[in-house]
Design an enzyme around this catalytic site. Structure first.
Site, PDB file in Angstrom:
ATOM      1  N   TRP A 171       0.880  -1.180   0.000  1.00 27.79           N
ATOM      2  CA  TRP A 171       0.000   0.000   0.000  1.00 27.79           C
ATOM      3  C   TRP A 171       0.918   1.231   0.000  1.00 27.79           C
ATOM      4  CZ3 TRP A 171      -1.882   2.656   4.923  1.00 27.79           C
ATOM      5  CH2 TRP A 171      -2.830   3.628   4.627  1.00 27.79           C
ATOM      6  N   ASP A 252      -0.392  -5.360   9.539  1.00 28.55           N
ATOM      7  CA  ASP A 252      -1.419  -4.407   9.143  1.00 28.55           C
ATOM      8  C   ASP A 252      -2.617  -5.235   8.692  1.00 28.55           C
ATOM      9  OD1 ASP A 252      -3.062  -2.505   8.114  1.00 28.55           O
ATOM     10  OD2 ASP A 252      -1.607  -1.632   6.725  1.00 28.55           O
ATOM     11  N   LYS A 288     -13.134  -0.815   6.206  1.00 29.50           N
ATOM     12  CA  LYS A 288     -13.692  -1.676   5.171  1.00 29.50           C
ATOM     13  C   LYS A 288     -14.698  -2.679   5.724  1.00 29.50           C
ATOM     14  CE  LYS A 288      -9.801  -0.837   4.309  1.00 29.50           C
ATOM     15  NZ  LYS A 288      -8.894   0.317   4.491  1.00 29.50           N
TER      16      LYS A 288
HETATM   17  N1  PLA Z   1      -3.554  -0.513   5.388  1.00 27.93           N
HETATM   18  C1  PLA Z   1      -3.820  -0.948   4.154  1.00 27.93           C
HETATM   19  C2  PLA Z   1      -3.078  -2.135   3.647  1.00 27.93           C
HETATM   20  C3  PLA Z   1      -4.783  -0.302   3.369  1.00 27.93           C
HETATM   21  O1  PLA Z   1      -5.021  -0.746   2.145  1.00 27.93           O
HETATM   22  C4  PLA Z   1      -5.467   0.815   3.879  1.00 27.93           C
HETATM   23  C5  PLA Z   1      -6.491   1.548   3.065  1.00 27.93           C
HETATM   24  C6  PLA Z   1      -5.154   1.217   5.191  1.00 27.93           C
HETATM   25  C7  PLA Z   1      -4.191   0.535   5.913  1.00 27.93           C
HETATM   26  C8  PLA Z   1      -5.782   2.389   5.858  1.00 27.93           C
HETATM   27  O2  PLA Z   1      -7.122   2.380   5.951  1.00 27.93           O
HETATM   28  P1  PLA Z   1      -7.891   3.274   6.996  1.00 27.93           P
HETATM   29  O3  PLA Z   1      -6.950   4.282   7.529  1.00 27.93           O
HETATM   30  O4  PLA Z   1      -8.982   3.907   6.222  1.00 27.93           O
HETATM   31  O5  PLA Z   1      -8.355   2.325   8.042  1.00 27.93           O
HETATM   32  N2  PLA Z   1      -6.321   1.544   1.667  1.00 27.93           N
HETATM   33  C9  PLA Z   1      -7.309   2.130   0.758  1.00 27.93           C
HETATM   34  C10 PLA Z   1      -7.576   3.602   1.008  1.00 27.93           C
HETATM   35  C11 PLA Z   1      -8.651   1.421   0.895  1.00 27.93           C
HETATM   36  C12 PLA Z   1      -6.372   4.497   1.104  1.00 27.93           C
HETATM   37  O6  PLA Z   1      -5.468   4.439   0.280  1.00 27.93           O
HETATM   38  O7  PLA Z   1      -6.352   5.266   2.082  1.00 27.93           O
HETATM   39  C13 PLA Z   1      -6.782   1.894  -0.676  1.00 27.93           C
HETATM   40  O8  PLA Z   1      -7.486   2.219  -1.603  1.00 27.93           O
HETATM   41  O9  PLA Z   1      -5.667   1.330  -0.806  1.00 27.93           O
END
Ligand code: PLA
Length: 441
Positions: A171, A252, A288
């Protein structure tokens, strides 16, 4: 009266004097932020911004490939089969029960005790001995991002100079989080582009070659962006090697329930590490799996050697939170504790998580079948093999650019498709567009 008039006159003339005098040594007002450059666009949320700015009409006649359809498959926000955002029934019911509450005070620095208690059960297990023995230092966090950041800050404060090993790919925000916390980053092999699966050998080699006692970031389930997770057997081997090398595992877990539809099953990686006696850290998020994206509710936990250490660690996590945001928000925590504290609402939630996960799994099958029916020369097996919210399609940045400019389909340039946005209505359109941009490759 006369004195007052004199004072006003004096201060007025002083002001005139000051204004006409050149101010040496001070910047002019406009130059304070002269050196600030525009920040680069976020590779995920920046694309959603571009989607919203796209003036193309959203003609929702789906499956008919000749019609233009505007599609946002960028971030992992769940949509129902009509492409609409979802508020879970269990959340609606919890909100009804909370409505009219007279409690609007601050939560403690560590957040809602009840919410944290229930959240730990999801990760560590209902009957976890670690919960019973009070060995877990845990605080409510600003969703998963906040939990990762708090941990990164904790790591740097109490293990200064330590590094974090991050999978390739990951991510994108993981890099920002540990960078801003001043933790140097190393990477470890994870995804194998040729097989579109796990590079298990590369991963194990990197774990083996990392200096003893290194910090590793692991995705507990539904790896983002690849949708590729180790098997149970592979997790066992990873855990054993971590043990031998005395590494610290930070999990995570942003998608618990979204991989298999069952939150307990999705925590398997964590349970394996616990069985093997690791002292792990976990980031949990309800964005989510409860659809509470904007409520920013999650939890950071660190498993300690004993209760005394857990109390100490928790006090330091709170100490980190206090000057940053003081204490976390109330409403989302109340929703979560209301749902998880009531057996009926909890079982409704479990049903609803499964419905969301199953819809995504179904869409993977339809997308793959549609591409095969169109006669695509490429293999799309990985679409159904991967799990969780995302499909790491293998599309190149140039192919993604074509999808956007010619078909108004938005996704991150690494080829990640948010399957949560794919519906019965738009999957045909999507498959056709993918086929068009890939058939000659
Ligand atoms: N960790 C991972 C692996 C994630 O994909 C995301 C969210 C988070 C943490 C953090 O989410 P939160 O803070 O909302 O609890 N990833 C998303 C959104 C869904 C983003 O980038 O913020 C994504 O589209 O990858």
């Amino acid at each position: 009266m006369a004195m007052m008039a004199r004072t006003i006159r004096n201060s007025a003339s002083r002001r005139t004097m000051m204004m006409s005098r050149p101010i040496f040594g001070l910047r002019s007002m406009s130059s304070w932020w002269k050196n600030v450059e525009p920040a680069p666009k976020d590779p995920i949320l920046g694309v959603t911004e571009a989607f919203l700015a796209d003036p193309s009409p959203d003609k929702v006649n789906v499956g008919v490939v000749s019609l233009s359809l505007s599609l946002d498959l960028t971030d992992g926000a769940y949509r129902d089969d009509n492409g609409k955002p979802v508020v879970l029934d269990c959340v609606r019911e919890a909100e009804r029960r909370i409505a009219g509450t007279s409690f609007m005070e601050y939560l403690p620095m560590g957040g809602s005790v009840k919410m944290v208690e229930e959240t730990l059960k999801l990760a560590y297990g209902d009957n976890s001995e670690f919960i019973k023995d009070k060995r877990i230092a845990a605080v409510q966090s600003l969703s998963g991002t906040g939990a990762c950041r708090l941990f990164a800050d904790f790591q740097t404060r109490f293990n200064p100079g330590s590094q974090i090993y991050i999978p390739v790919p990951t991510w994108s925000n993981h890099h920002n989080i540990w960078r801003d916390a001043q933790v140097p980053q190393k990477t470890y092999h994870y995804y194998h582009p040729e097989t579109k699966g796990l590079d298990f050998k590369g991963l194990m080699d990197d774990v083996k070659n990392a200096p003893e006692g290194s910090f590793f970031l692991l995705h507990a389930c539904a790896h983002n962006p690849t949708g590729v997770d180790p098997t149970e057997e592979q997790w066992r081997e990873i855990s054993q090697l971590f043990k031998a090398k005395n590494h610290f595992a930070f999990f995570d877990m942003a998608y618990q329930g979204f991989a298999s539809g069952d939150p307990a099953r999705d925590a398997k990686s964590i349970r394996i590490f616990l069985e093997d006696g690791h002292h792990i850290g976990i980031s949990q998020s309800y964005a989510k799996n409860m659809g509470l994206y904007g409520q920013r509710v999650g939890c950071l936990s660190v498993l300690c050697e004993n209760e005394k250490q857990a109390v100490t660690v928790k006090s330091q996590l709170q100490q980190l939170a206090r000057p940053m945001y003081s204490n976390p928000p109330l409403h989302g925590a109340q929703i979560v504790s209301t749902i998880l504290g009531d057996p009926e609402l909890k079982s409704l939630w479990l049903k609803e998580v499964k419905i969301m996960a199953d819809r995504i799994i179904g869409m993977r099958t339809t997308l793959r079948e549609s591409l095969e029916k169109l006669g695509s020369p490429l293999s799309w097996e990985h679409v159904t093999k991967q799990i969780g919210m995302f499909c790491y399609s293998g599309l190149t940045p140039e192919q993604v650019d074509r999808l956007t400019s010619e078909y108004h389909i938005y996704m991150t340039r690494n080829g990640r498709i948010s399957m949560a946005g794919v519906t019965t209505g738009n999957v045909g359109y999507l498959a056709n567009a993918i086929h068009e941009v890939t058939k000659s490759s």
